[in-house]
Design a protein around this motif. Structure first.
Motif, mmCIF file in Angstrom:
data_model
loop_
_atom_site.group_PDB
_atom_site.id
_atom_site.type_symbol
_atom_site.label_atom_id
_atom_site.label_comp_id
_atom_site.label_asym_id
_atom_site.label_seq_id
_atom_site.Cartn_x
_atom_site.Cartn_y
_atom_site.Cartn_z
ATOM 1 N N UNK A 428 0.801 -1.214 0.000
ATOM 2 C CA UNK A 428 0.000 0.000 0.000
ATOM 3 C C UNK A 428 0.822 1.246 0.000
ATOM 4 N N UNK A 429 0.283 2.275 0.624
ATOM 5 C CA UNK A 429 0.871 3.595 0.554
ATOM 6 C C UNK A 429 2.275 3.666 1.103
ATOM 7 N N UNK A 430 3.036 4.611 0.591
ATOM 8 C CA UNK A 430 4.347 4.874 1.132
ATOM 9 C C UNK A 430 4.231 5.695 2.394
ATOM 10 N N UNK A 431 5.239 6.491 2.657
ATOM 11 C CA UNK A 431 5.221 7.286 3.868
ATOM 12 C C UNK A 431 4.500 8.604 3.722
ATOM 13 N N UNK A 432 4.028 8.918 2.500
ATOM 14 C CA UNK A 432 3.379 10.213 2.300
ATOM 15 C C UNK A 432 2.027 10.259 3.006
ATOM 16 N N UNK A 433 1.831 11.249 3.857
ATOM 17 C CA UNK A 433 0.551 11.437 4.545
ATOM 18 C C UNK A 433 -0.416 12.135 3.588
ATOM 19 N N UNK A 434 -0.849 11.395 2.590
ATOM 20 C CA UNK A 434 -1.665 11.939 1.505
ATOM 21 C C UNK A 434 -2.524 10.805 0.968
ATOM 22 N N UNK A 435 -3.831 11.019 0.734
ATOM 23 C CA UNK A 435 -4.690 9.924 0.268
ATOM 24 C C UNK A 435 -4.226 9.308 -1.037
ATOM 25 N N UNK A 436 -3.606 10.138 -1.898
ATOM 26 C CA UNK A 436 -3.183 9.612 -3.194
ATOM 27 C C UNK A 436 -2.146 8.511 -3.031
ATOM 28 N N UNK A 437 -1.347 8.598 -2.002
ATOM 29 C CA UNK A 437 -0.306 7.604 -1.793
ATOM 30 C C UNK A 437 -0.888 6.205 -1.687
ATOM 31 N N UNK A 438 -1.935 6.042 -0.880
ATOM 32 C CA UNK A 438 -2.556 4.729 -0.715
ATOM 33 C C UNK A 438 -3.360 4.315 -1.937
ATOM 34 N N UNK A 439 -4.128 5.235 -2.489
ATOM 35 C CA UNK A 439 -4.959 4.894 -3.644
ATOM 36 C C UNK A 439 -4.104 4.548 -4.855
ATOM 37 N N UNK A 440 -3.028 5.288 -5.055
ATOM 38 C CA UNK A 440 -2.115 4.994 -6.158
ATOM 39 C C UNK A 440 -1.529 3.593 -6.022
ATOM 40 N N UNK A 441 -1.120 3.247 -4.811
ATOM 41 C CA UNK A 441 -0.458 1.966 -4.614
ATOM 42 C C UNK A 441 -1.423 0.788 -4.628
ATOM 43 N N UNK A 442 -2.630 0.967 -4.079
ATOM 44 C CA UNK A 442 -3.526 -0.167 -3.865
ATOM 45 C C UNK A 442 -4.554 -0.374 -4.963
ATOM 46 N N UNK A 443 -5.100 0.697 -5.552
ATOM 47 C CA UNK A 443 -6.264 0.501 -6.425
ATOM 48 C C UNK A 443 -6.122 1.125 -7.805
ATOM 49 N N UNK A 444 -5.252 2.071 -7.991
ATOM 50 C CA UNK A 444 -5.127 2.775 -9.269
ATOM 51 C C UNK A 444 -4.536 1.832 -10.309
ATOM 52 N N UNK A 445 -5.115 1.803 -11.497
ATOM 53 C CA UNK A 445 -4.633 0.934 -12.570
ATOM 54 C C UNK A 445 -4.953 1.587 -13.907
ATOM 55 N N UNK A 446 -4.068 2.452 -14.406
ATOM 56 C CA UNK A 446 -4.368 3.196 -15.625
ATOM 57 C C UNK A 446 -4.241 2.398 -16.920
ATOM 58 N N UNK A 447 -3.639 1.209 -16.867
ATOM 59 C CA UNK A 447 -3.447 0.416 -18.086
ATOM 60 C C UNK A 447 -3.421 -1.054 -17.699
ATOM 61 N N UNK A 448 -4.528 -1.755 -17.934
ATOM 62 C CA UNK A 448 -4.669 -3.127 -17.454
ATOM 63 C C UNK A 448 -4.112 -4.172 -18.416
ATOM 64 N N UNK A 449 -3.497 -3.751 -19.503
ATOM 65 C CA UNK A 449 -2.935 -4.724 -20.431
ATOM 66 C C UNK A 449 -1.759 -5.467 -19.781
ATOM 67 N N UNK A 450 -1.609 -6.744 -20.110
ATOM 68 C CA UNK A 450 -0.466 -7.496 -19.603
ATOM 69 C C UNK A 450 0.843 -6.831 -20.014
#
Length: 541
Positions: A428-450
């Motif tokens: 999950x998120x890095x050390x950044x105290x920012x919501x984007x840190x967790x969302x970027x790491x855990x759920x964001x997926x801009x390109x689902x191609x293998x």
């Protein structure tokens, strides 16, 4: 920046109660000028700041290297100077200008300049290893790194953002990610092999300006660091720090009681409880942004069905039972990807173990008799405990799961190859105290191609992609004010909840250390960068 009161990842000392355990353990206190730390180093695979991942590496590397900025251990929303004594953001938010100190030298004796800082960041992108992913998410590439990250003079570092993003998040990354550490360019390049920018050498060596320098590393056995007498801040109070690779909780417990260790991590909950009763010991818990989770592979035909994901991830996990029975001292119940305490945080959704509801969903999905599956899990606590609980609760829903224990490389390697069915993991998120840190790491997926190979994004690893979810996350990052940003991040979490993403957080990681009361100045850091330069031990009478 977020107000200090909004961030809960603070250390919490549990004062030892009067001793309840029987005595009779002989004391062999460690030297006053040395700190002896027992911990598992199974996942300490590299010390290269461009490649190293995980808390094991962070614990060591932050003492060998310095970052341009730091965040306060007590308030990780607050940036403070380090190698950079000041910084500025342009009115348009697209240029960061950092002014470095002029009195810093590497362990080699060579002066640290903005050219070293620029090269270190450029190197991360050119190597394109694990720690490059966060910088690529900001638009940096190997091709544009030299243009966008540059030294304007000996003490001025300029970073131009390739496309609009939240500059506060970039500054936090400089302060919390190992990728932001500044390397001695000349020393590293002197050990370059076949154009690897010193990667092979830095795997087991260091070239930093930290309060300590690497003395010896024998993987999965011992790592020692010695004080740098010429450190640019007040020199470390300890002469040497010794990390010992230890995985058996009972052994760690005995060595703490004997005084053979000063600090130990990775103890079992019963051992922590027992040690907390001893007057000479103290327990410290620090919440990390990292989450324990259960993930399914949405590329698999079964888990591509939202009803199956909902059955498994919402109704067949005993969240409360795992939190109280498996995760004391390891994790605190958390069911959403954004940790509590931020303006964008939402209340817990209240998922409950409900096998009857799961069976109905599976029947609707054409699986009235359930199915066979596998759970990949790292073969150590608390992961195995979570997997065992999950195996039992899946069975209550008619799902027959076999547990496949393995190393971190085996488990997360299967995730990176998207060749798994269910994984019990941590990330999950890095050390950044920012919501984007967790969302970027855990759920964001801009390109689902293998072929995209976005293997450092958990969303890509799980094969779950939602264009609307991505849009909300991207829009929030560029929101014009804090209130609008928080609202968009809340919408993104609600979208992830309603469409049943393929990764389900179950707890926020607790990093629990037991230490001798004589240890002073130790402040566990939410990002894992626990610096030991101010630690000392009370002299024995």
């Amino acid at each position: 920046m977020f107000p200090a009161s909004s961030w809960p990842l603070r250390r919490r000392r549990l004062l030892a109660l009067p001793a309840l355990l029987a005595g009779g353990v002989a004391s062999a206190d460690s030297p006053d000028d040395q700190l002896l730390i027992g911990m598992s180093m199974n996942n300490l695979l590299s010390l290269d700041p461009a490649a190293a991942t995980g808390l094991d590496a962070a614990t060591v590397a932050c003492n060998l290297y310095d970052s341009l900025l730091e965040v306060d251990a007590a308030d990780p929303t607050r940036l403070r100077p380090s190698l950079a004594q000041s910084w500025a953001v342009s009115d348009a938010g697209r240029r960061l200008t950092l002014t470095l100190r002029g009195d810093v030298r590497f362990a080699s004796g060579r002066p640290l300049t903005a050219a070293h800082a620029a090269w270190s960041l450029q190197r991360v992108l050119k190597l394109n290893l694990a720690l490059a992913s966060v910088w690529k998410s900001y638009g940096f590439t190997a091709a544009n790194a030299t243009t966008n990250i540059r030294a304007e003079d000996a003490l001025t570092l300029v970073i131009d953002l390739p496309f609009p993003t939240d500059p506060a998040l970039v500054l936090m990354t400089l302060a919390t990610s190992m990728s932001g550490y500044v390397l001695d360019r000349d020393t590293v390049l002197a050990h370059e092999q076949r154009g690897d920018l010193g990667n092979a050498w830095l795997t087991t060596h260091a070239a930093g300006s930290g309060a300590f320098e690497l003395e010896e590393w024998r993987p999965k056995e011992l790592l020692t660091m010695r004080r740098v007498a010429t450190y640019w801040q007040p020199a470390a109070r300890l002469r040497r720090v010794v990390f010992r690779h230890m995985t058996e909780s009972q052994t760690l417990r005995l060595m703490l009681m004997r005084g053979d260790l000063d600090i130990a991590g990775g103890l079992s909950a019963p051992d922590v409880r027992a040690l907390a009763q001893r007057p000479e010991l103290v327990v410290e818990e620090v919440r990390r942004a990292t989450m324990y989770y259960v993930a399914v592979n949405a590329r698999h035909p079964r888990f591509a069905d939202e009803r199956v994901r909902r059955a498994v991830l919402r109704h067949l996990i005993d969240f409360q039972g795992v939190a109280t029975g498996v995760l004391p001292f390891y994790g605190a119940l958390q069911m959403r990807p954004v940790p509590p305490g931020l303006p964008a945080s939402l209340p817990q959704p209240g998922y409950r173990f409900a096998p009857a509801a799961a069976r109905r969903l599976l029947a609707e999905a054409g699986l009235p008799d359930g199915f066979d599956t596998t759970i990949r899990v790292i073969a150590e606590a608390p992961f195995t405990g979570i997997a065992t609980s999950l195996q039992a609760t899946l069975a209550a829903g008619g799902i027959r799961a076999s547990i496949l224990p393995g190393t971190g490389n085996q488990v997360y390697g299967a995730m990176r190859e998207r060749s798994f069915e269910i994984v019990v993991g941590r990330g999950g998120g890095g050390g950044e105290a920012h919501p984007h840190s967790s969302l970027r790491a855990l759920v964001y997926n801009p390109d689902n191609r293998d072929s995209a190979r976005l293997s450092n994004f958990q969303g890509w690893r799980t094969g779950h992609a939602d264009a609307e979810l991505n849009r909300l996350i991207e829009q929030a990052l560029l929101a014009p004010d804090a209130a609008a940003q928080a609202a968009l991040y809340r919408q993104a979490q609600q979208r992830f909840d309603s469409h049943v993403g393929a990764i389900q957080p179950i707890a926020q990681m607790l990093d629990t250390q037991v230490m001798r009361r004589a240890v002073r100045g130790y402040h566990g850091h939410p990002s894992g960068a626990t610096r030991l330069r101010e630690v000392y031990k009370e002299a024995r009478p």
